[in-house]
Structures are given as C-alpha cells and as structure tokens.
Design an enzyme around this catalytic site. Structure first.
Site, PDB file in Angstrom:
ATOM      1  N   LYS A  41       0.822  -1.214   0.000  1.00  0.00           N
ATOM      2  CA  LYS A  41       0.000   0.000   0.000  1.00  0.00           C
ATOM      3  C   LYS A  41       0.852   1.258   0.000  1.00  0.00           C
ATOM      4  CE  LYS A  41      -4.331   1.621   1.761  1.00  0.00           C
ATOM      5  NZ  LYS A  41      -4.669   2.110   0.452  1.00  0.00           N
ATOM      6  N   GLY A  46       6.218   0.708   6.032  1.00  0.00           N
ATOM      7  CA  GLY A  46       7.126  -0.239   5.382  1.00  0.00           C
ATOM      8  C   GLY A  46       7.263   0.026   3.890  1.00  0.00           C
ATOM      9  N   CYS A  47       6.156   0.340   3.244  1.00  0.00           N
ATOM     10  CA  CYS A  47       6.168   0.587   1.797  1.00  0.00           C
ATOM     11  C   CYS A  47       6.918   1.877   1.478  1.00  0.00           C
ATOM     12  CB  CYS A  47       4.749   0.616   1.252  1.00  0.00           C
ATOM     13  SG  CYS A  47       3.908  -0.975   1.465  1.00  0.00           S
ATOM     14  N   THR A  48       6.793   2.869   2.327  1.00  0.00           N
ATOM     15  CA  THR A  48       7.520   4.123   2.130  1.00  0.00           C
ATOM     16  C   THR A  48       9.020   3.891   2.299  1.00  0.00           C
ATOM     17  OG1 THR A  48       5.626   5.426   2.849  1.00  0.00           O
ATOM     18  CG2 THR A  48       7.788   6.502   2.939  1.00  0.00           C
ATOM     19  N   ALA A  51      10.284   2.077  -0.809  1.00  0.00           N
ATOM     20  CA  ALA A  51      10.350   2.990  -1.952  1.00  0.00           C
ATOM     21  C   ALA A  51      11.542   3.929  -1.836  1.00  0.00           C
ATOM     22  CB  ALA A  51       9.049   3.792  -2.061  1.00  0.00           C
TER      23      ALA A  51
END
Length: 156
Positions: A41, A46-48, A51
């Site tokens: 998401k 975690g995704c940030t 990225a």
C-alpha cells in the site's frame, strides 16, 4: 492464486496504467533488466521505507541497465500522490484488477489478528534483459533489501 514463479521461466507479460496517466509494459523494457517490486500500500511505513531505499539507489540501478517499477493494487491517483510526496523517480504501476499480481503469484491470502483477507505479499522479482526471471525474493524484509537487489542486478 497462480503458481509461484521459477527462476529461468519467462516473466509474465503485462501492461498496466502508471503514475502520470501513461502505461508501462514489460515489452516496453525489452533489452533492459527489470526490478519489479510488489508492495502492499502507498504511503504506509514499510512501503515508504522500501520505496525510499530503491529511490536512493536508482542511479546505480540505471548504471546496471535495470529499471525499477513499483507495483501495487492502489489507484494511479494514489500513486501520483505517493510519488510526489516522497519525490520518487521511478514508475509506480497500478493493478487494481489484480491480474498481473495473480500472474506473478503475489496476490495471496494473508492473516492479521486472526482475520483472513487477500493482499499483496511483499515480493521482488528481477527479470533479465532477455525477459527471463533471474531471481525472486518472497516475503521481503525491507531494511537493506534494495541494496541486495542491486547486487543481483549488477551480476545478472
């Protein structure tokens, strides 16, 4: 859900809408290595972090003739906001229909606090310049992952 990908098989073809309103496909990147990182998401912790790690190494990936593409089921509009907020300099592809996510075996049943639901298993796939899968990292742990993928891309 489809079978897990095997090293050496041809990567499943795809064409998806991406941030900025255009589209991206595996065929567009023929002759380049492609790092497909699948994440759950936009704009979550975690995704940030993931990225940002890939973004920090984008020049090194380019020097290794490798394109980075982030893929999630979020909308193109969500990707546009996420990309702008963190100054990400690589494409984010949107698979709201989940056909590509299923083809790559990353749309799986998950469980949190005893509740089962379908979601993306954080996975990275390295596709060689010939379109064959070179390496698959399932159930990725974010810290240091982008550097590990870069090392594999350099030697692929």
């Amino acid at each position: 859900m489809s079978e897990k990908l095997q090293v050496g098989q041809q990567a499943p073809a795809f064409k998806l809408p991406r941030d900025g309103g255009s589209s991206i496909s595996l065929a567009d990147l023929k002759g380049k290595k492609v790092v497909l990182y699948f994440y759950p998401k936009d704009d979550t912790s975690g995704c940030t972090k993931e990225a940002m790690e890939f973004n920090a190494l984008r020049a090194d990936f380019a020097a290794a003739n490798a394109e980075i593409i982030g893929v999630s089921a979020d909308s193109v509009q969500s990707h546009d906001k996420f990309k702008a907020k963190y100054s990400l300099d690589f494409p984010l592809a949107s698979d709201e229909e989940k056909a590509m996510l299923e083809a790559y075996g990353v749309w799986v049943e998950k469980s949190m606090y005893g509740r089962k639901y379908m979601g993306i298993e954080r996975t990275t796939v390295l596709v060689g310049a010939d379109g064959a899968i070179r390496q698959v990292w399932p159930k990725v742990k974010v810290p240091g992952h982008a550097a590990e993928v870069l090392a594999a891309a350099k030697s692929a």
